[in-house]
Design an enzyme around this catalytic site. Structure first.
Site, PDB file in Angstrom:
ATOM      1  N   HIS A 196       0.850  -1.189   0.000  1.00 47.76           N
ATOM      2  CA  HIS A 196       0.000   0.000   0.000  1.00 47.76           C
ATOM      3  C   HIS A 196       0.885   1.239   0.000  1.00 47.76           C
ATOM      4  O   HIS A 196       2.107   1.140   0.102  1.00 47.76           O
ATOM      5  CB  HIS A 196      -0.903   0.007   1.244  1.00 47.76           C
ATOM      6  CG  HIS A 196      -0.130   0.109   2.529  1.00 47.76           C
ATOM      7  ND1 HIS A 196       0.570  -0.960   3.057  1.00 47.76           N
ATOM      8  CD2 HIS A 196       0.083   1.156   3.376  1.00 47.76           C
ATOM      9  CE1 HIS A 196       1.171  -0.585   4.172  1.00 47.76           C
ATOM     10  NE2 HIS A 196       0.901   0.704   4.386  1.00 47.76           N
TER      11      HIS A 196
ATOM     12  N   ASP B 183       0.891   5.304   1.877  1.00 51.43           N
ATOM     13  CA  ASP B 183       0.327   5.867   3.103  1.00 51.43           C
ATOM     14  C   ASP B 183      -0.566   7.081   2.894  1.00 51.43           C
ATOM     15  O   ASP B 183      -1.293   7.465   3.813  1.00 51.43           O
ATOM     16  CB  ASP B 183       1.454   6.240   4.079  1.00 51.43           C
ATOM     17  CG  ASP B 183       2.069   5.020   4.738  1.00 51.43           C
ATOM     18  OD1 ASP B 183       1.431   3.954   4.724  1.00 51.43           O
ATOM     19  OD2 ASP B 183       3.196   5.132   5.264  1.00 51.43           O
TER      20      ASP B 183
ATOM     21  N   ARG C 213       6.589  -9.229  16.484  1.00 50.88           N
ATOM     22  CA  ARG C 213       7.324  -8.105  15.891  1.00 50.88           C
ATOM     23  C   ARG C 213       6.736  -6.806  16.426  1.00 50.88           C
ATOM     24  O   ARG C 213       5.556  -6.525  16.236  1.00 50.88           O
ATOM     25  CB  ARG C 213       7.191  -8.168  14.378  1.00 50.88           C
ATOM     26  CG  ARG C 213       7.805  -7.036  13.563  1.00 50.88           C
ATOM     27  CD  ARG C 213       7.330  -7.232  12.119  1.00 50.88           C
ATOM     28  NE  ARG C 213       7.972  -6.364  11.141  1.00 50.88           N
ATOM     29  CZ  ARG C 213       7.518  -5.174  10.784  1.00 50.88           C
ATOM     30  NH1 ARG C 213       6.447  -4.675  11.380  1.00 50.88           N
ATOM     31  NH2 ARG C 213       8.131  -4.476   9.841  1.00 50.88           N
TER      32      ARG C 213
END
Length: 674
Positions: free
Chosen positions: A543, A545, A625
């Site tokens: 994608h 932002d 993570r």
């Protein structure tokens, strides 16, 4: 000679229009069929899903086409050509209304049966029925039809990750054929135009000419249909017409202006691809541009000149096309007129603008929420639309020159890779932004304050069902610190580390104005045990932002729901003891990886937020993570509200007066993370 118009004939027409209720047709309402299909889906009755959903789509198309055919037929049967009196005008209006009611009800039945909720209409416009169909056809092992349904749905929903993955699986199946992947809702004018461009790019000018001419015919036909659909009921918010607050002519004027606005928006509608809000730039004139050069390449100079002059109707005086016309005129030895269809179309377009301005100045009722009265801006007005109330002169600040290589502010920070090494623009990779001890402290903080679905509208697994997402904002963390639920020192570290990242990004990219926080998020994503075998998805799909990535069109559309105000982004990693989870940059196709970053403690990747930097995260297949995700804006109007509140809390803590400053009733409403 006086014209006597019998009032009895008008009354007769009025009574017919009001009392007509017999139904000659028997088309089932598409909302009923749609609901039946959805019910069948949840019963796992996939044969009924197909039967009802295909019926709903057929009914939806038939209702639409019937309205178009009947309105156009009645318009031709009852023209306004010779109207010179009020009674004659309303005689035509009433006869058209009666004609349309009879025509439509003969084809589809009583019109009240086909009054459908806005939610259902939006589902059909968004092609939701095809999502159900592809699943049903898949269960029924009719994979060619499943592929077509999936492709049709994906054209209007290119951000739908699961459908993209389904399409890749269909393409990989044995016996899969490219012909299976058809757009069942493709608009003929756009389909012909796209096909023409492909042939043009391969220098097949003869084939391109045929397709562009076909596209023009289909465009003008679609324009007529689009305008006919605008002649239905209009909605006026917050008005009670029973009170008769406005005169007959005021109400007619208001209704006509709203219908005219709808017709004028057909320019935008016909040039907008499925699933997009922004139209294709210069769409209709571009047909004539392609044609003039293609005809020239085929040594058909008169036709080339005709198309070139047609193009200039839309862009009067444009230098390159004016030079082409001069060249063509010299070659053929005489002048050629533009195409009559283009001239007629443009005359009507300009007349609409004049009427819209008059109608908008005299508007007595408000448009439906979300709809504004608009007129085109600029010299041609084919793409740029500005609301009348906002049409004014603006002084735009010059765009910032893209630079990088500025100071890193802190001595410990190390430059690892710049844009060139990362195979892109406005990219940087840094190490040692925070220390090992600070990473450990922030990781422990994340384990305490983050909440599943925070920052993802409450969705625990917003991007993939194979991972759990948890997050927290700076303000929430400071609140926990003030309440003693986490060490206040750790909460302040989160605040300070994010400010450190902001200063580094602002300095490194040599920005000549202040970089403001747009959103700050402490986020962890955890691999769900037992769901990692044979994974082929991403932890976070590719994608951009601040725009909607459209890989097929090689575009990134800067429009809602994207956060268009974001200018720079950064990710500050807290750990590396997990499997997978690499950050990747790609080309606009969302497939070609241009750079990969392996997270580790203190490492930060920063980049500009636009379509020049598509990115995503590979699947986290084991472990957790954690990172501090940051988005920045150069526009102070879009500063993060929670960050401003956090600034006040920090100041209050520094002044030893937090007790009087803290608002315990504060409602935190985290934004959705893209």
């Amino acid at each position: 000679m006086d014209v006597h118009f019998p009032t009895s004939s008008i009354l007769s027409i009025v009574l017919q229009a009001l009392l007509l209720s017999s139904s000659y047709g028997s088309l089932e309402p598409y909302d009923l069929l749609y609901n039946n299909a959805v019910d069948a889906f949840y019963r796992s009755d996939y044969k009924d899903v197909v039967r009802y959903m295909e019926g709903a789509l057929s009914s939806y198309a038939e209702v639409r086409q019937t309205k178009v055919r009947c309105r156009l037929r009645c318009q031709d049967q009852h023209p306004f050509d010779s109207v010179s009196m009020d009674l004659q005008f309303f005689d035509v209006v009433l006869r058209r209304s009666n004609c349309q009611n009879e025509c439509i009800e003969e084809k589809v039945g009583t019109q009240s049966m086909h009054k459908v909720s806005e939610d259902v209409n939006q589902d059909f416009q968004r092609r939701i029925p095809y999502n159900y169909l592809q699943l049903a056809y898949q269960k029924l092992k009719q994979l060619d039809k499943a592929a077509a349904a999936a492709h049709t749905y994906f054209q209007a929903n290119p951000e739908h990750v699961e459908m993209d993955q389904n399409l890749e699986q269909y393409k990989a199946l044995e016996g899969s054929d490219q012909d299976h992947f058809v757009d069942r809702e493709a608009r003929p004018h756009q389909r012909s135009f796209s096909a023409g461009v492909k042939l043009y790019d391969t220098a097949d000018y003869k084939g391109a000419i045929a397709l562009f001419e076909e596209a023009l015919q289909e465009y003008y036909r679609a324009d007529v249909e689009c305008r006919a659909l605008c002649h239905g009921p209009q909605r006026f918010e917050e008005q009670d017409h029973v009170l008769y607050r406005y005169s007959l002519y005021e109400l007619v004027s208001d209704h006509f202006t709203q219908a005219l606005h709808c017709e004028h928006e057909c320019v935008r509608d016909l040039s907008t691809r499925p699933g997009r809000l922004s139209p294709m730039e210069n769409y209709l004139p571009l047909h004539y541009d392609y044609l003039q050069f293609a005809y020239f390449q085929m040594n058909m100079v008169e036709e080339a000149m005709e198309c070139a002059k047609s193009y200039l109707l839309f862009h009067e005086g444009e230098e390159f096309m004016t030079e082409n016309v001069d060249y063509y005129r010299e070659a053929v030895g005489h002048d050629v007129k533009p195409r009559e269809k283009a001239e007629w179309y443009l005359r009507r377009h300009k007349q609409e603008l004049e009427l819209l301005v008059i109608g908008s100045e005299n508007m007595h009722v408000e448009f439906t929420e979300g709809v504004s009265t608009v007129i085109p801006s600029g010299t041609d007005g084919w793409m740029e639309y500005v609301p009348i109330s906002e049409k004014k002169n603006f002084t735009l600040a010059p765009p910032q020159k893209l630079r990088e290589g500025g100071p890193l502010v802190y001595d410990s920070v190390q430059l690892v890779q710049n844009s060139k090494a990362l195979n892109g623009t406005q990219r940087v990779l840094l190490d040692d932004v925070i220390s090992v001890d600070e990473c450990a402290e922030l990781t422990n903080l994340a384990h305490t304050v983050t909440m599943a679905g925070d920052g993802y509208r409450g969705k625990m697994s917003p991007h993939t069902p194979n991972e759990r997402f948890e997050g927290a904002t700076v303000l929430k963390t400071l609140q926990y610190g003030y309440e003693g639920r986490v060490p206040l020192r750790s909460a302040r570290l989160f605040y300070d580390a994010s400010e450190r990242a902001r200063r580094i990004i602002e300095s490194y990219f040599l920005l000549n104005s202040t970089l403001h926080f747009s959103y700050t998020h402490l986020v962890c994503r955890t691999a769900i045990t037992g769901q990692q075998d044979h994974r082929n998805d991403l932890s976070h799909p590719i994608h951009a932002d601040n725009c909607l990535l459209d890989p097929e069109a090689n575009e990134c559309w800067k429009e809602p729901p994207a956060y268009t105000y974001r200018d720079y982004s950064a990710l500050l990693y807290l750990n590396g003891d997990f499997e997978g989870g690499e950050f990747i940059f790609t080309e606009m196709d969302a497939k070609t990886v241009t750079a990969q970053v392996k997270p580790k403690c203190g490492r930060m990747v920063g980049f500009s937020s636009g379509g020049e930097n598509p990115h995503g995260v590979r699947a986290v297949t084991r472990g957790q993570r954690c990172a501090v995700a940051l988005w920045f804006t150069l526009d102070p109007l879009f500063r993060e509200l929670e960050r401003l509140q956090a600034d006040e809390v920090m100041q209050a803590l520094d002044n030893q007066s937090s007790q009087s400053q803290w608002d315990t009733s504060l409602n935190i409403n985290p934004k959705d993370e893209l």
